[in-house]
Design a protein around this motif. Structure first.
Motif, PDB file in Angstrom:
ATOM      1  N   HIS A   1       0.845  -1.194   0.000  1.00 23.45           N
ATOM      2  CA  HIS A   1       0.000   0.000   0.000  1.00 23.45           C
ATOM      3  C   HIS A   1       0.881   1.245   0.000  1.00 23.45           C
ATOM      4  O   HIS A   1       1.935   1.271   0.651  1.00 23.45           O
ATOM      5  CB  HIS A   1      -0.894  -0.014   1.243  1.00 23.45           C
ATOM      6  N   PRO A   2       0.488   2.291  -0.717  1.00 23.85           N
ATOM      7  CA  PRO A   2       1.272   3.531  -0.711  1.00 23.85           C
ATOM      8  C   PRO A   2       1.494   4.099   0.698  1.00 23.85           C
ATOM      9  O   PRO A   2       2.507   4.721   0.977  1.00 23.85           O
ATOM     10  CB  PRO A   2       0.444   4.494  -1.558  1.00 23.85           C
ATOM     11  N   GLN A   3       0.534   3.832   1.591  1.00 23.37           N
ATOM     12  CA  GLN A   3       0.676   4.314   2.967  1.00 23.37           C
ATOM     13  C   GLN A   3       1.886   3.673   3.654  1.00 23.37           C
ATOM     14  O   GLN A   3       2.530   4.288   4.497  1.00 23.37           O
ATOM     15  CB  GLN A   3      -0.612   4.029   3.751  1.00 23.37           C
ATOM     16  N   THR A   4       2.214   2.448   3.264  1.00 28.14           N
ATOM     17  CA  THR A   4       3.405   1.781   3.806  1.00 28.14           C
ATOM     18  C   THR A   4       4.659   2.542   3.411  1.00 28.14           C
ATOM     19  O   THR A   4       5.562   2.742   4.232  1.00 28.14           O
ATOM     20  CB  THR A   4       3.478   0.325   3.280  1.00 28.14           C
ATOM     21  N   LEU A   5       4.710   3.000   2.173  1.00 21.58           N
ATOM     22  CA  LEU A   5       5.852   3.777   1.704  1.00 21.58           C
ATOM     23  C   LEU A   5       5.944   5.109   2.444  1.00 21.58           C
ATOM     24  O   LEU A   5       7.042   5.561   2.789  1.00 21.58           O
ATOM     25  CB  LEU A   5       5.754   4.011   0.192  1.00 21.58           C
ATOM     26  N   ARG A   6       4.802   5.717   2.699  1.00 22.41           N
ATOM     27  CA  ARG A   6       4.794   6.975   3.454  1.00 22.41           C
ATOM     28  C   ARG A   6       5.299   6.744   4.880  1.00 22.41           C
ATOM     29  O   ARG A   6       6.035   7.566   5.437  1.00 22.41           O
ATOM     30  CB  ARG A   6       3.397   7.582   3.460  1.00 22.41           C
ATOM     31  N   GLN A   7       4.905   5.613   5.466  1.00 24.79           N
ATOM     32  CA  GLN A   7       5.363   5.270   6.822  1.00 24.79           C
ATOM     33  C   GLN A   7       6.878   5.077   6.841  1.00 24.79           C
ATOM     34  O   GLN A   7       7.554   5.569   7.738  1.00 24.79           O
ATOM     35  CB  GLN A   7       4.671   3.988   7.318  1.00 24.79           C
ATOM     36  N   TYR A   8       7.416   4.381   5.848  1.00 23.27           N
ATOM     37  CA  TYR A   8       8.866   4.175   5.771  1.00 23.27           C
ATOM     38  C   TYR A   8       9.596   5.518   5.653  1.00 23.27           C
ATOM     39  O   TYR A   8      10.664   5.696   6.229  1.00 23.27           O
ATOM     40  CB  TYR A   8       9.232   3.286   4.590  1.00 23.27           C
ATOM     41  N   GLU A   9       8.986   6.440   4.921  1.00 22.54           N
ATOM     42  CA  GLU A   9       9.592   7.767   4.794  1.00 22.54           C
ATOM     43  C   GLU A   9       9.546   8.507   6.135  1.00 22.54           C
ATOM     44  O   GLU A   9      10.529   9.128   6.547  1.00 22.54           O
ATOM     45  CB  GLU A   9       8.889   8.581   3.711  1.00 22.54           C
ATOM     46  N   ARG A  10       8.402   8.444   6.843  1.00 16.51           N
ATOM     47  CA  ARG A  10       8.286   9.094   8.153  1.00 16.51           C
ATOM     48  C   ARG A  10       9.313   8.541   9.137  1.00 16.51           C
ATOM     49  O   ARG A  10       9.858   9.264   9.964  1.00 16.51           O
ATOM     50  CB  ARG A  10       6.880   8.910   8.726  1.00 16.51           C
ATOM     51  N   GLU A  11       9.574   7.241   9.042  1.00 17.16           N
ATOM     52  CA  GLU A  11      10.535   6.588   9.936  1.00 17.16           C
ATOM     53  C   GLU A  11      11.984   6.868   9.526  1.00 17.16           C
ATOM     54  O   GLU A  11      12.910   6.504  10.238  1.00 17.16           O
ATOM     55  CB  GLU A  11      10.303   5.070   9.937  1.00 17.16           C
TER      56      GLU A  11
END
Length: 121
Positions: free
Chosen positions: A24-34
């Motif tokens: 999910h694109p949200q997973t990629l956003r989470q990886y970026e936030r982390e």
């Protein structure tokens, strides 16, 4: 470690990367936030991922899904991998310096612990 320009060139949009990796694109956003993956941004603030980013995400997915490591652990592992690469490049640099010094001098004395190593040509 040096990669060719195409490997590091940001060309993939978040939707393309999500589709390629079946996440999910949200997973990629989470990886970026982390701070695990840092995609480039266009002037319009659109994320663009390189092949290098995709390979890093693949590593993250293996560590989290297969090995059961949480994102904090993944962050530590990625940091340690970067440090290892940096140290390996320093070792290569020092090996070149040592070879240069050996060819310019008669002997090299290196003190390591309580032993001395003397190399003669």
């Amino acid at each position: 470690m040096s990669f060719d320009k195409a490997y590091c060139e940001p060309v993939y949009l978040i939707s393309e990367v999500a589709s390629i990796l079946d996440i999910h694109p949200q997973t990629l956003r989470q990886y970026e936030r982390e701070g695990l993956v840092l995609p480039s941004r266009t002037s319009g603030k659109i994320r663009q991922y390189s092949q290098e980013n995709i390979d890093t995400i693949k590593s993250i997915l293996v560590l989290t899904r297969v090995d059961g490591i949480n994102l904090a652990g993944v962050s530590k592992i990625l940091d340690l991998e970067k440090k290892v690469l940096d140290l390996e490049s320093k070792v290569e640099e020092y090996e070149v310096k040592i070879k240069t010094n050996l060819s310019n001098s008669k002997a090299l004395v290196v003190k390591k612990n309580q032993f001395e190593i003397i190399v003669f040509e």
